[in-house]
Structures are given as C-alpha cells and as structure tokens.
Motif scaffolding. Sequence first.
Motif, PDB file in Angstrom:
ATOM      1  N   LEU A 194     -25.448   0.924 -10.703  1.00  0.00           N
ATOM      2  CA  LEU A 194     -24.380  -0.083 -10.682  1.00  0.00           C
ATOM      3  C   LEU A 194     -23.022   0.495 -11.076  1.00  0.00           C
ATOM      4  O   LEU A 194     -21.983  -0.127 -10.820  1.00  0.00           O
ATOM      5  N   VAL A 195     -23.043   1.654 -11.709  1.00  0.00           N
ATOM      6  CA  VAL A 195     -21.824   2.366 -12.123  1.00  0.00           C
ATOM      7  C   VAL A 195     -20.916   1.429 -12.922  1.00  0.00           C
ATOM      8  O   VAL A 195     -21.265   1.021 -14.015  1.00  0.00           O
ATOM      9  N   ASN A 196     -19.770   1.060 -12.342  1.00  0.00           N
ATOM     10  CA  ASN A 196     -18.804   0.215 -13.061  1.00  0.00           C
ATOM     11  C   ASN A 196     -18.711  -1.188 -12.473  1.00  0.00           C
ATOM     12  O   ASN A 196     -17.634  -1.797 -12.468  1.00  0.00           O
ATOM     13  N   HIS A 197     -19.814  -1.678 -11.955  1.00  0.00           N
ATOM     14  CA  HIS A 197     -19.810  -3.030 -11.382  1.00  0.00           C
ATOM     15  C   HIS A 197     -19.344  -4.031 -12.439  1.00  0.00           C
ATOM     16  O   HIS A 197     -19.768  -3.983 -13.594  1.00  0.00           O
ATOM     17  N   ASP A 245     -19.995  -7.034 -13.029  1.00  0.00           N
ATOM     18  CA  ASP A 245     -21.005  -7.923 -13.605  1.00  0.00           C
ATOM     19  C   ASP A 245     -22.263  -7.158 -14.013  1.00  0.00           C
ATOM     20  O   ASP A 245     -23.362  -7.720 -14.018  1.00  0.00           O
ATOM     21  N   LYS A 246     -22.083  -5.884 -14.359  1.00  0.00           N
ATOM     22  CA  LYS A 246     -23.239  -5.031 -14.651  1.00  0.00           C
ATOM     23  C   LYS A 246     -24.162  -5.633 -15.713  1.00  0.00           C
ATOM     24  O   LYS A 246     -25.377  -5.724 -15.515  1.00  0.00           O
ATOM     25  N   GLN A 247     -23.609  -6.035 -16.828  1.00  0.00           N
ATOM     26  CA  GLN A 247     -24.439  -6.528 -17.930  1.00  0.00           C
ATOM     27  C   GLN A 247     -25.193  -7.805 -17.550  1.00  0.00           C
ATOM     28  O   GLN A 247     -26.368  -7.965 -17.895  1.00  0.00           O
ATOM     29  N   SER A 248     -24.530  -8.694 -16.845  1.00  0.00           N
ATOM     30  CA  SER A 248     -25.192  -9.935 -16.411  1.00  0.00           C
ATOM     31  C   SER A 248     -26.326  -9.635 -15.442  1.00  0.00           C
ATOM     32  O   SER A 248     -27.402 -10.244 -15.511  1.00  0.00           O
ATOM     33  N   ILE A 249     -26.084  -8.691 -14.546  1.00  0.00           N
ATOM     34  CA  ILE A 249     -27.111  -8.307 -13.567  1.00  0.00           C
ATOM     35  C   ILE A 249     -28.312  -7.701 -14.278  1.00  0.00           C
ATOM     36  O   ILE A 249     -29.466  -8.048 -13.993  1.00  0.00           O
ATOM     37  N   LEU A 250     -28.044  -6.805 -15.219  1.00  0.00           N
ATOM     38  CA  LEU A 250     -29.134  -6.157 -15.955  1.00  0.00           C
ATOM     39  C   LEU A 250     -29.948  -7.174 -16.751  1.00  0.00           C
ATOM     40  O   LEU A 250     -31.184  -7.106 -16.790  1.00  0.00           O
ATOM     41  N   MET A 251     -29.261  -8.127 -17.365  1.00  0.00           N
ATOM     42  CA  MET A 251     -29.962  -9.153 -18.140  1.00  0.00           C
ATOM     43  C   MET A 251     -30.850 -10.007 -17.245  1.00  0.00           C
ATOM     44  O   MET A 251     -31.981 -10.346 -17.604  1.00  0.00           O
ATOM     45  N   GLU A 252     -30.333 -10.338 -16.065  1.00  0.00           N
ATOM     46  CA  GLU A 252     -31.115 -11.174 -15.152  1.00  0.00           C
ATOM     47  C   GLU A 252     -32.345 -10.424 -14.647  1.00  0.00           C
ATOM     48  O   GLU A 252     -33.450 -10.986 -14.588  1.00  0.00           O
ATOM     49  N   TYR A 253     -32.169  -9.153 -14.312  1.00  0.00           N
ATOM     50  CA  TYR A 253     -33.313  -8.374 -13.831  1.00  0.00           C
ATOM     51  C   TYR A 253     -34.307  -8.102 -14.955  1.00  0.00           C
ATOM     52  O   TYR A 253     -35.518  -8.028 -14.718  1.00  0.00           O
ATOM     53  N   GLU A 254     -33.812  -7.977 -16.163  1.00  0.00           N
ATOM     54  CA  GLU A 254     -34.719  -7.794 -17.299  1.00  0.00           C
ATOM     55  C   GLU A 254     -35.619  -9.017 -17.458  1.00  0.00           C
ATOM     56  O   GLU A 254     -36.821  -8.896 -17.734  1.00  0.00           O
ATOM     57  N   ILE A 297     -31.323  -2.096  -5.021  1.00  0.00           N
ATOM     58  CA  ILE A 297     -30.683  -3.250  -5.656  1.00  0.00           C
ATOM     59  C   ILE A 297     -29.209  -2.963  -5.929  1.00  0.00           C
ATOM     60  O   ILE A 297     -28.331  -3.788  -5.658  1.00  0.00           O
ATOM     61  N   ALA A 298     -28.938  -1.773  -6.469  1.00  0.00           N
ATOM     62  CA  ALA A 298     -27.555  -1.394  -6.769  1.00  0.00           C
ATOM     63  C   ALA A 298     -26.705  -1.384  -5.500  1.00  0.00           C
ATOM     64  O   ALA A 298     -25.550  -1.827  -5.504  1.00  0.00           O
ATOM     65  N   LEU A 347     -27.155  -3.192  -2.846  1.00  0.00           N
ATOM     66  CA  LEU A 347     -26.913  -4.574  -2.427  1.00  0.00           C
ATOM     67  C   LEU A 347     -25.778  -5.203  -3.227  1.00  0.00           C
ATOM     68  O   LEU A 347     -24.942  -5.923  -2.679  1.00  0.00           O
ATOM     69  N   TRP A 348     -25.754  -4.923  -4.527  1.00  0.00           N
ATOM     70  CA  TRP A 348     -24.688  -5.484  -5.362  1.00  0.00           C
ATOM     71  C   TRP A 348     -23.340  -4.853  -5.044  1.00  0.00           C
ATOM     72  O   TRP A 348     -22.301  -5.506  -5.128  1.00  0.00           O
ATOM     73  N   LYS A 349     -23.338  -3.581  -4.674  1.00  0.00           N
ATOM     74  CA  LYS A 349     -22.084  -2.942  -4.266  1.00  0.00           C
ATOM     75  C   LYS A 349     -21.593  -3.543  -2.951  1.00  0.00           C
ATOM     76  O   LYS A 349     -20.401  -3.751  -2.750  1.00  0.00           O
ATOM     77  N   GLU A 350     -22.541  -3.816  -2.061  1.00  0.00           N
ATOM     78  CA  GLU A 350     -22.191  -4.426  -0.774  1.00  0.00           C
ATOM     79  C   GLU A 350     -21.610  -5.811  -0.982  1.00  0.00           C
ATOM     80  O   GLU A 350     -20.707  -6.241  -0.276  1.00  0.00           O
ATOM     81  N   GLU A 351     -22.145  -6.511  -1.988  1.00  0.00           N
ATOM     82  CA  GLU A 351     -21.654  -7.852  -2.302  1.00  0.00           C
ATOM     83  C   GLU A 351     -20.170  -7.833  -2.633  1.00  0.00           C
ATOM     84  O   GLU A 351     -19.417  -8.729  -2.272  1.00  0.00           O
ATOM     85  N   LEU A 352     -19.723  -6.767  -3.307  1.00  0.00           N
ATOM     86  CA  LEU A 352     -18.315  -6.667  -3.688  1.00  0.00           C
ATOM     87  C   LEU A 352     -17.404  -6.480  -2.483  1.00  0.00           C
ATOM     88  O   LEU A 352     -16.209  -6.756  -2.551  1.00  0.00           O
TER      89      LEU A 352
END
Length: 212
Positions: free
Chosen positions: A16-19, A21-30, A63-64, A66-71
């Motif tokens: 996710l590098v510097n996405h 919403d990185k922390q929110s994404i990580l929490m949701e996947y956790e 997954i990463a 897909l989230w980059k593509e979302e941006l």
Amino acid sequence: MERPKNKFLAELEKGLVNHQDKQSILMEYETHIDEILIEAYDCKNEFEVMERIISRLGGPEEIAALWKEELSVTPSNMKWLFILMNVLFFGGGSLLTLFHNVYQWDWLSIIWSHLTAIPTIIAIIYMFFWALLGYEIGKGFGHGGRTLLKKTFLLSLIPNLLLMVLTVFEIIPHSWFEPLLTKSFIIACIILTLILYPISWLGYRWGRKASI
C-alpha cells in the motif's frame, strides 16, 4: 496462527506504500482475517492457513494493486455523474408535468395517468437509485468515499429541495400534480427525503464491503 496473519498484513502494508487510507484498510483486512482464522480450525499448519486467507481475500500484492487502482478513479467524475442522473430524473419529470398541463396531448395524458397510478413503484425505483449511488461510491472508493458520498448527496438533493420549495409556495400550481398532491403524499415525500441519506449510507457500506 498469528504468523500467517502478521505476514499477510505486513506484505499488504508494504504494497500500500503511502496510500491515504492505509491504516483503515489494514484494520478492515485484519478483521476479515480474524474471521477466517476462527473458521480455519481444520487447517493442519500455517501454510494451509495462509492459503485459506489468500483464497478468500486474494494475495497482498493483488489487494494493494486494487486499492492503488481505486485512487486513479476520479471522484469528481463519479460525483457529477450521479448529480446529472438526478437532474435528468427531475428534469424529465418536470418536462412531462409541464407538457401534460400545457398541451393536453392524449398520448401524454395516458402516460401521465399510468405514472400517477404507481407512485409507490416510482418511489422504490428512486430509493434504489440512491442506494446504488452509495454502493458505487463505496465499491469504487472504499474508506475514502465517505466525504465524496456526503458531497454527492447534498448536491444531488438540490433538485428535490427546489421542487419542494416551488410546490409549497405554489410557484408551480398544485393542480399540475393532481391526483398526486394529497396530504398523505406530501408526508410520504418528506419522509422519503429524510431517509435518502441513510439509504445511501447503507449502500455505501455494502459497496465498501464488496470492494474487499
């Protein structure tokens, strides 16, 4: 069982590098991984656990990506698309009402009578539109779509409020909306307007979950 989870999340965090919403994404996947671990009692070793996680969620790199593509999706385009759709919905209805009352064409009167006979169905279709708005924003932008949803909702609501004001102050003659304009119909419209945002929010939550 914690090592596969930690490894997966570490690789996802790296991807996710510097996405924003990185922390929110990580929490949701956790949270999702924890649910998978509860169901993974039949796995014999950590390798099988990791395979189970990947089969359910996809690989961290995937997954990463897909989230980059979302941006890369432009929030502005999505916002104005739904605003335009709502304007077209109201614009079409306004033109239909105007032409029906001004020109009295027989074929238009038939369409008008059919539409005014099914206000509940029209209301359901309209609520579906708002649910779809939330769903598409949630699916396309995930956690980052919350602000976009609010802005899009408020701007899209302008035609609704404008029509209410024009009708309440009789700038638009009440007779134009016969036989719809009854007390029960007005109350229903007010209630419907009040629940549009909750409907959009539920659609957003559903779409956000579908994006995972």
